[in-house]
Design a protein around this motif. Structure first.
Motif, PDB file in Angstrom:
ATOM      1  N   GLU A 141      -4.571  37.216  55.097  1.00  0.00           N
ATOM      2  CA  GLU A 141      -4.187  36.074  54.157  1.00  0.00           C
ATOM      3  C   GLU A 141      -4.754  34.572  55.017  1.00  0.00           C
ATOM      4  O   GLU A 141      -4.949  33.632  54.197  1.00  0.00           O
ATOM      5  CB  GLU A 141      -2.793  35.901  54.251  1.00  0.00           C
ATOM      6  CG  GLU A 141      -2.100  35.662  55.983  1.00  0.00           C
ATOM      7  CD  GLU A 141      -1.820  36.921  56.690  1.00  0.00           C
ATOM      8  OE1 GLU A 141      -1.543  36.825  57.776  1.00  0.00           O
ATOM      9  OE2 GLU A 141      -2.577  38.212  56.157  1.00  0.00           O
ATOM     10  N   GLN A 196      -8.147  34.216  53.086  1.00  0.00           N
ATOM     11  CA  GLN A 196      -7.956  34.013  51.641  1.00  0.00           C
ATOM     12  C   GLN A 196      -7.679  32.542  51.508  1.00  0.00           C
ATOM     13  O   GLN A 196      -8.229  32.053  50.630  1.00  0.00           O
ATOM     14  CB  GLN A 196      -6.586  34.685  51.234  1.00  0.00           C
ATOM     15  CG  GLN A 196      -6.728  36.248  51.251  1.00  0.00           C
ATOM     16  CD  GLN A 196      -5.452  36.924  50.674  1.00  0.00           C
ATOM     17  OE1 GLN A 196      -4.674  37.415  51.425  1.00  0.00           O
ATOM     18  NE2 GLN A 196      -5.522  37.051  49.266  1.00  0.00           N
ATOM     19  N   LYS A 252     -10.181  29.705  49.679  1.00  0.00           N
ATOM     20  CA  LYS A 252      -9.767  28.856  48.620  1.00  0.00           C
ATOM     21  C   LYS A 252      -9.809  27.445  48.787  1.00  0.00           C
ATOM     22  O   LYS A 252     -10.253  26.582  48.089  1.00  0.00           O
ATOM     23  CB  LYS A 252      -8.413  29.204  48.055  1.00  0.00           C
ATOM     24  CG  LYS A 252      -8.432  30.428  47.575  1.00  0.00           C
ATOM     25  CD  LYS A 252      -6.924  30.891  46.730  1.00  0.00           C
ATOM     26  CE  LYS A 252      -5.867  31.166  48.118  1.00  0.00           C
ATOM     27  NZ  LYS A 252      -4.436  31.387  47.499  1.00  0.00           N
ATOM     28  N   VAL A 304     -12.945  38.764  50.798  1.00  0.00           N
ATOM     29  CA  VAL A 304     -12.112  38.079  49.972  1.00  0.00           C
ATOM     30  C   VAL A 304     -13.066  37.591  48.764  1.00  0.00           C
ATOM     31  O   VAL A 304     -14.094  36.796  49.300  1.00  0.00           O
ATOM     32  CB  VAL A 304     -11.521  36.921  50.829  1.00  0.00           C
ATOM     33  CG1 VAL A 304     -10.956  35.898  49.886  1.00  0.00           C
ATOM     34  CG2 VAL A 304     -10.372  37.470  51.928  1.00  0.00           C
ATOM     35  N   ASP A 305     -12.721  37.709  47.617  1.00  0.00           N
ATOM     36  CA  ASP A 305     -13.437  37.024  46.533  1.00  0.00           C
ATOM     37  C   ASP A 305     -13.527  35.536  46.287  1.00  0.00           C
ATOM     38  O   ASP A 305     -12.882  34.930  47.106  1.00  0.00           O
ATOM     39  CB  ASP A 305     -13.527  37.891  45.216  1.00  0.00           C
ATOM     40  CG  ASP A 305     -12.188  37.518  44.362  1.00  0.00           C
ATOM     41  OD1 ASP A 305     -11.502  36.540  45.038  1.00  0.00           O
ATOM     42  OD2 ASP A 305     -11.849  38.283  43.606  1.00  0.00           O
ATOM     43  N   ASN A 350     -12.116  33.628  44.614  1.00  0.00           N
ATOM     44  CA  ASN A 350     -10.845  33.179  43.943  1.00  0.00           C
ATOM     45  C   ASN A 350      -9.781  33.517  45.050  1.00  0.00           C
ATOM     46  O   ASN A 350      -8.677  33.223  44.550  1.00  0.00           O
ATOM     47  CB  ASN A 350     -10.251  34.070  42.547  1.00  0.00           C
ATOM     48  CG  ASN A 350     -11.164  33.813  41.529  1.00  0.00           C
ATOM     49  OD1 ASN A 350     -11.663  32.531  41.282  1.00  0.00           O
ATOM     50  ND2 ASN A 350     -11.760  34.762  40.895  1.00  0.00           N
ATOM     51  N   ASN A 397      -8.701  36.519  46.324  1.00  0.00           N
ATOM     52  CA  ASN A 397      -8.319  37.843  46.076  1.00  0.00           C
ATOM     53  C   ASN A 397      -8.685  38.758  47.180  1.00  0.00           C
ATOM     54  O   ASN A 397     -10.053  38.629  47.565  1.00  0.00           O
ATOM     55  CB  ASN A 397      -8.547  38.471  44.735  1.00  0.00           C
ATOM     56  CG  ASN A 397      -7.937  37.601  43.780  1.00  0.00           C
ATOM     57  OD1 ASN A 397      -6.803  37.193  43.560  1.00  0.00           O
ATOM     58  ND2 ASN A 397      -8.872  37.309  42.685  1.00  0.00           N
ATOM     59  N   GLY A 415     -15.706  39.072  42.802  1.00  0.00           N
ATOM     60  CA  GLY A 415     -14.507  39.081  41.702  1.00  0.00           C
ATOM     61  C   GLY A 415     -14.886  40.210  40.335  1.00  0.00           C
ATOM     62  O   GLY A 415     -14.181  40.936  40.156  1.00  0.00           O
ATOM     63  N   GLU A 472     -13.640  43.737  39.460  1.00  0.00           N
ATOM     64  CA  GLU A 472     -12.844  43.817  38.175  1.00  0.00           C
ATOM     65  C   GLU A 472     -12.434  45.214  37.679  1.00  0.00           C
ATOM     66  O   GLU A 472     -11.325  45.371  37.514  1.00  0.00           O
ATOM     67  CB  GLU A 472     -13.456  43.051  37.239  1.00  0.00           C
ATOM     68  CG  GLU A 472     -12.400  42.289  36.253  1.00  0.00           C
ATOM     69  CD  GLU A 472     -13.076  41.104  35.354  1.00  0.00           C
ATOM     70  OE1 GLU A 472     -13.692  41.407  34.509  1.00  0.00           O
ATOM     71  OE2 GLU A 472     -12.940  40.000  35.407  1.00  0.00           O
TER      72      GLU A 472
END
Length: 448
Positions: free
Chosen positions: A221, A224, A228, A248-249, A251, A253, A359, A363
């Motif tokens: 986290e 993450q 961002k 972590v992508d 976005n 995620n 991401g 998908e």
């Protein structure tokens, strides 16, 4: 598992479970064992725990007292020790680390000359020596006493090896790295900077007590939020000894080991580099991974939990890619063990070659909600094989059909049964886990 050595070496709280006396004796045995017909060479790496320095000196003292030479890589990653051991003709390697454990724990992992985990029979002989069940080993005298050699050059050569694996420049890519205040702090940024990335690094100031503390792959986290906030293209988090990687992508995620296996496996299949078109997973991999693999024409094997079992399957069948949900990923062309930094480089290759964001690449995998509960029991085998428990598990499996699964297994390290359910919703997971736990309780198998 032996008395001291478990599935991942000799591990426990420093100077409580694993002491300097233990480390000295491990060094004494290895120096003697490998040096019976030649001047043995043993290479040692360590992570950033305060106690790692203490164990490094104790091991080196034992090795040299037995007449072998000890080569010190200093702070480095577990996979780098494996790489240096097998490429520089060492008799064995030692990594001082407790991986993702808190700083007060530490461990001694012994690596064979081929870069694999040491054979169980050698561990058994070390244990017998530690417990005084064998004759005392001879001490080297005069010119036969071993040398301690600064071998930072080995670590630098490993950094060069990682850089050489990249297929193209990372120019203009904004990459975040969470080094977990651990082994990666001395290596990861150097690699990404050399490849031209705009590198943003967090948790890269180890002080001996902050390794894995609210950072790294077990506290994803943090990365993450950072990805961002900084609007980065991708982020990678490593654990204390950098043998695992969670991504972590763009976005924010999480892209865990299962998703990394899918992304890299699909790409390698397209390139004709995936032997048998097969990836090797463990039984804990998510059902969503398998459904996505079926659609992509990817085959898969399932092993017991542990990267040791993944690698054994890969070696036996000559497979190219395998790993765990936790981020231990093995690329057999490049390494004999999980390597977090190498894994992140392989993910970067897919992003750049496919010209897609992380991401987008992830998908197609729809991760199923998963709930795992640990149930403390008096006897694991009795609880797992109880007829009423077995019946309850079968009923849940039938109810879930192809839209979920239940897995009940014994813990390898604790007196607990692990009950795991994957299903379409969190509510179904909770319902079916509690259904089985209730039967375990009703049968009087639960304790505490």
């Amino acid at each position: 598992m032996g008395k001291y050595f478990g599935t991942d070496g000799f591990r426990g709280e420093a100077n409580k479970v694993l002491t300097v006396e233990h480390a000295f004796k491990v060094g004494r045995f290895l120096g003697w064992y490998y040096g019976q017909d030649h001047k043995a060479k043993v290479v040692i790496g360590k992570d950033t725990r305060r106690s790692s320095y203490m164990f490094e000196y104790a091991l080196a003292a034992g090795i040299t007292a037995s007449g072998a030479n000890a080569y010190l890589l200093h702070v480095t990653t577990t996979p780098s020790v494996s790489y240096v051991t097998r490429t520089d003709d060492f008799d064995c390697g030692i990594m001082i680390s407790a991986s993702h454990n808190p700083f007060y724990d530490n461990g001694i992992k012994i690596i064979s000359g081929k870069g694999h985990k040491i054979e169980a029979e050698v561990e058994e002989k070390i244990e017998a020596y530690i417990d005084g069940e064998t004759d005392e080993l001879p001490l080297a005298k005069r010119e036969d006493i071993g040398l301690t050699v600064d071998y930072a050059a080995g670590r630098n050569r490993y950094i060069g090896y990682l850089i050489s694996l990249a297929t193209r420049s990372f120019k203009d890519m904004r990459v975040g790295l969470d080094c977990s205040n651990g082994s990666a702090f001395a290596i990861a940024k150097s690699v990404y900077d050399a490849l031209g990335a705009k590198t943003y690094v967090i948790n890269c100031e180890p002080d001996g007590t902050n390794i894995n503390k609210n950072c790294g792959s077990t506290h994803i986290e943090i990365l993450q939020q950072y990805v961002k906030e900084k609007k980065l293209d991708v982020g990678f988090a490593y654990d204390g000894d950098a043998d695992r990687c969670i991504a972590v992508d763009e976005n924010g995620n999480v892209v865990d080991g299962d998703l990394i296996l899918y992304i890299c496996g699909k790409y390698m299949k397209e390139c004709g580099h995936l032997n048998g078109n097969t990836i090797v997973t463990t039984i804990m991999s998510n059902l969503g991974l398998y459904k996505a693999c079926d659609k992509a024409g990817l085959k898969y094997e399932k092993t017991a939990v542990g990267d040791k079992y993944v690698y054994e399957n890969m070696a036996r069948n000559n497979f190219s890619l395998g790993g765990e949900q936790s981020g231990h990923i093995i690329f057999s062309k490049h390494a004999t063990t999980g390597d977090g930094i190498l894994t992140s480089l392989m993910v970067m290759e897919v992003i750049l070659e496919k010209k897609l964001t992380l991401g987008k690449l992830a998908e197609p995998v729809k991760i199923y909600p998963q709930l795992l509960k640990n149930v403390r029991v008096a006897d694991k085998k009795t609880a797992r094989e109880n007829p009423e428990v077995t019946k309850a598990v079968d009923e849940v499996a039938k109810a879930l059909g192809d839209d979920g699964r239940i897995l009940v297994r014994e813990s390898g390290t604790e007196p607990v049964i692990r009950v795991m359910v994957e299903a379409a919703t969190d509510e179904l997971c909770e319902k079916y886990v509690e259904q089985v736990v209730a039967v375990i309780k009703a049968e009087g198998l639960m304790v505490g």
